[in-house]
Write a protein that holds these residues in place. Structure first.
Motif, short mmCIF file in Angstrom:
data_model
loop_
_atom_site.label_atom_id
_atom_site.label_comp_id
_atom_site.label_asym_id
_atom_site.label_seq_id
_atom_site.Cartn_x
_atom_site.Cartn_y
_atom_site.Cartn_z
N LEU A 165 32.44 40.33 40.84
CA LEU A 165 33.67 40.32 40.06
C LEU A 165 33.69 39.22 39.01
O LEU A 165 34.68 39.06 38.28
N GLY A 166 32.62 38.43 38.94
CA GLY A 166 32.58 37.35 37.98
C GLY A 166 33.44 36.18 38.39
O GLY A 166 33.57 35.87 39.58
N HIS A 167 34.09 35.54 37.44
CA HIS A 167 34.89 34.33 37.69
C HIS A 167 35.99 34.58 38.72
O HIS A 167 36.23 33.76 39.62
N VAL A 168 36.65 35.72 38.61
CA VAL A 168 37.75 36.03 39.54
C VAL A 168 37.25 36.11 40.97
O VAL A 168 37.98 35.79 41.92
N GLY A 169 36.01 36.50 41.16
CA GLY A 169 35.48 36.65 42.50
C GLY A 169 35.34 35.36 43.28
O GLY A 169 35.17 35.39 44.51
N TYR A 170 35.45 34.21 42.60
CA TYR A 170 35.36 32.91 43.28
C TYR A 170 36.72 32.27 43.49
O TYR A 170 36.80 31.17 44.06
N GLN A 171 37.79 32.92 43.05
CA GLN A 171 39.11 32.33 43.17
C GLN A 171 39.67 32.43 44.59
O GLN A 171 40.36 31.52 45.05
N LEU A 172 39.40 33.54 45.29
CA LEU A 172 39.98 33.72 46.63
C LEU A 172 39.59 32.60 47.59
O LEU A 172 40.46 32.04 48.27
N PRO A 173 38.31 32.19 47.69
CA PRO A 173 37.99 31.06 48.58
C PRO A 173 38.73 29.78 48.19
O PRO A 173 39.09 29.00 49.08
N ILE A 174 38.95 29.57 46.89
CA ILE A 174 39.65 28.36 46.45
C ILE A 174 41.12 28.43 46.85
O ILE A 174 41.72 27.42 47.26
N PHE A 175 41.73 29.60 46.76
CA PHE A 175 43.11 29.76 47.22
C PHE A 175 43.22 29.47 48.72
O PHE A 175 44.17 28.83 49.18
N VAL A 176 42.25 29.97 49.48
CA VAL A 176 42.25 29.72 50.92
C VAL A 176 42.10 28.22 51.20
O VAL A 176 42.75 27.68 52.11
N ALA A 177 41.26 27.53 50.43
CA ALA A 177 41.10 26.09 50.59
C ALA A 177 42.42 25.36 50.37
O ALA A 177 42.77 24.43 51.10
N SER A 178 43.18 25.78 49.36
CA SER A 178 44.49 25.17 49.11
C SER A 178 45.43 25.40 50.28
O SER A 178 46.18 24.50 50.69
N ALA A 179 45.38 26.60 50.84
CA ALA A 179 46.27 26.93 51.97
C ALA A 179 45.94 26.10 53.20
O ALA A 179 46.85 25.62 53.91
N VAL A 180 44.66 25.89 53.49
CA VAL A 180 44.32 25.13 54.69
C VAL A 180 44.63 23.65 54.51
O VAL A 180 44.95 22.95 55.48
#
Length: 424
Positions: A165-180
Motif C-alpha cells: 500500500l506504500g506509505h499508508v501501509g506503514y501507518q497502522l503499526p504507528i497508530f497502534v504504537a500511539s495507542a499502547v
C-alpha cells in the motif's frame, strides 16, 4: 529537605509487577516502530543517510531530555515523569504517522526524543525500592520486560505493515504504537505508587548535566559511562543500518526485519529474566558486562560473514499452518547470539552505577548514563549511514564490532576500581 524513599514500596512485589507491565506495554509501542523506520522512510523517498537521521534525531532529543527527566524525577518523584514521557510518546507517534516528508519525520522524531526519559526514571524507581545486592537481578527483570516488548512489538509491526500500500501501509503499526503508549500512561496513573517523596521547593535546582563533574571524578561511574558510550555507538550503527542491509542482501521486507528483532527480544527476555542476575552474583557485574560486549561484537562479525544464500527460500509445512522460510535464515540465529551479549549489558551497567551513586543522585547518574547512550545514538547512525553509502553495507557492523573491544576493557577496569573501593 531532600528526597527519601518510602519504606512501603521496598517490601511490595506487586509494585514491581505493575512497573514490569507498564514497561512491557511501552516497549511494545517502541518495538512496533523502530524496525519499520527504514521502510517507512523509504516510502517518503528518503536516501540511506536520511534514513539513519531518523534514529539520530530521536537520540539528539533524548540527549537533552534524559538528564533533565532524571533530575526532575529525583526532585518531584518518578510517577509524574513517567506520565509526562509516556504522553509525549503517544503524541509523537501520531505526528509521525502523518509526516508528509522525510524532514518532517526527522523533526517529529526529535520531538519524541525530547519526550523520552522513562528508561532512567524506571531504573531510578528500581533503585529506590531495591537493596543494592539485589539491583542487578531486578534491573534484569525490568530488562526482561524490555525484551518481551521487543518480542511482541517488532513481530506485530512486521505483520501489521502492508508494504504493497506504500506509505499508508506503514501507518497502522504507528497508530497502534500511539495507542499502547496511552495504555501505559493509564497504567502508571492508576496503578503505580510513587517511590520517592517530593523535595523541598527551596532546594537549589542542579544545572544541566550537573552530575557530570562528580561522575568524572568517580572511577567506577566514569568508566561505566564510557562503556555505554562506546558499546551503544556500535549497537546503534547496527540497528539503524540493519533494515537497509537486510533489504540489500536478502531482499527482506518489514516482515522479516520485524520478526528478526522479535527473536532478539525473546532471547533478551529469557537471558535477562533468568540468567543476568545469577551470572552477576556469581562472576561479578564487571566481568559479565565485558563478556557481553565481546559476545555482541562477535555476532556482528559473524553476520557479515554469513553466506548470501545457502538455498532458496521455501515454505515449511507444519500441518496446522505454513511457515515461510526466507533466504538468510541464519541471520536471526546470529542475532540471537548477539542478543545474549546485549542482554548482559544494560542491567549490569545500571547496577554498577546505582551501587556507586548516593541515593539522592541515582536518578541524576542514571540520567547521565542515558545521555551517554544518546550521544552514541546520535553519532552511531550518522556514521553508519556514511559507512553504508561510502564503503559498503557490511561496514557499519564491522566498525560496531571493533568498538566492543575497548568497551570490554573499560568494563574490566571499572570492576577493578569497584573492588579497590570496597577493599579501602
Amino acid at each position: 529537605m531532600t528526597m527519601s524513599s518510602p519504606a512501603a514500596p521496598q517490601a511490595r512485589t506487586p509494585t514491581l509487577a505493575v512497573l514490569f507491565v507498564v514497561v512491557f506495554i511501552n516497549l511494545v509501542g517502541f518495538g512496533l516502530v523502530v524496525p519499520l523506520l527504514p521502510f517507512f522512510a523509504r516510502s517518503l523517498q528518503a536516501e540511506p543517510w536520511q534514513i539513519t537521521l531518523l534514529f539520530s534525531a530521536y537520540s539528539l532529543g533524548q540527549f537533552f531530555a534524559e538528564p533533565f527527566w532524571g533530575r526532575l524525577s529525583d526532585r518531584i518523584g518518578r510517577k509524574p515523569v513517567l506520565l509526562i514521557t509516556l504522553v509525549a510518546n503517544m503524541v509523537g507517534y501520531l505526528l509521525l504517522a502523518f509526516a508528509p516528508n522525510i524532514w518532517a519525520a526527522v523533526l517529529v522524531r526529535l520531538f519524541t526524543g525530547l519526550g523520552a526519559g522513562n528508561i532512567s526514571t524506571v531504573q531510578g524507581y528500581i533503585a529506590d525500592v531495591t537493596p543494592p545486592e539485589r539491583r542487578a537481578g531486578r534491573m534484569g527483570l525490568i530488562g526482561a520486560a524490555f525484551g518481551l516488548g521487543f518480542i511482541v512489538g517488532p513481530g506485530a509491526g512486521g505483520l501489521l505493515a502492508q508494504p504493497q500500500l506504500g506509505h499508508v501501509g506503514y501507518q497502522l503499526p504507528i497508530f497502534v504504537a500511539s495507542a499502547v503508549a496511552a495504555l501505559a500512561a493509564l497504567g502508571v496513573f492508576f496503578f503505580l505508587k510513587e517511590s520517592r517523596m517530593k523535595a523541598d521547593p527551596a532546594t537549589p535546582r542542579p544545572a544541566f548535566l550537573s552530575g557530570l563533574k562528580a561522575a568524572q571524578a568517580d572511577q567506577v561511574i566514569s568508566r561505566v559511562l564510557m562503556v555505554s558510550l562506546i558499546y551503544l555507538a556500535g549497537f546503534s550503527a547496527m540497528e539503524s543500518a540493519f533494515g537497509l542491509w537486510a533489504e540489500h542482501r536478502y531482499a527482506w521486507t518489514a516482515r522479516e526485519v520485524g520478526l528478526s528483532f522479535m527473536i532478539v527480544g525473546l532471547v533478551s527476555a529469557l537471558n535477562q529474566g533468568i540468567f543476568a542476575g545469577r551470572l552477576a552474583r556469581r562472576f561479578g557485574e564487571a566481568r559479565v558486562l565485558a563478556i557481553g560486549m565481546l559476545l555482541f561484537g562477535a555476532s556482528l562479525v559473524m553476520q557479515t560473514l554469513a553466506p548470501v544464500a545457502w538455498f532458496p527460500g521455501f515454505v515449511l509445512d507444519l500441518g496446522l499452518f505454513r511457515l515461510p522460510i526466507s533466504q538468510g535464515w541464519i541471520i536471526p540465529v546470529i542475532m540471537a547470539i548477539g542478543a545474549c551479549g546485549m542482554s548482559l549489558a544494560m542491567p549490569n551497567i545500571a547496577a554498577m552505577i546505582s551501587r556507586s551513586a548516593p541515593p539522592d543522585r541515582q536518578g541524576t547518574m542514571l540520567g547521565l548514563n542515558m545521555a551517554a547512550g544518546s550521544v552514541a545514538r546520535i553519532f552511531g547512525p550518522i556514521v553508519a549511514g556514511l559507512l553504508y553509502s561510502g564503503l559498503g553495507p557490511d561496514w557499519p557492523f564491522l566498525v560496531g564490532a571493533m568498538l566492543t573491544i575497548p568497551a570490554a576493557i573499560m568494563a574490566v577496569n571499572a570492576g577493578r576500581a569497584a573492588r579497590r573501593r570496597a577493599a579501602a
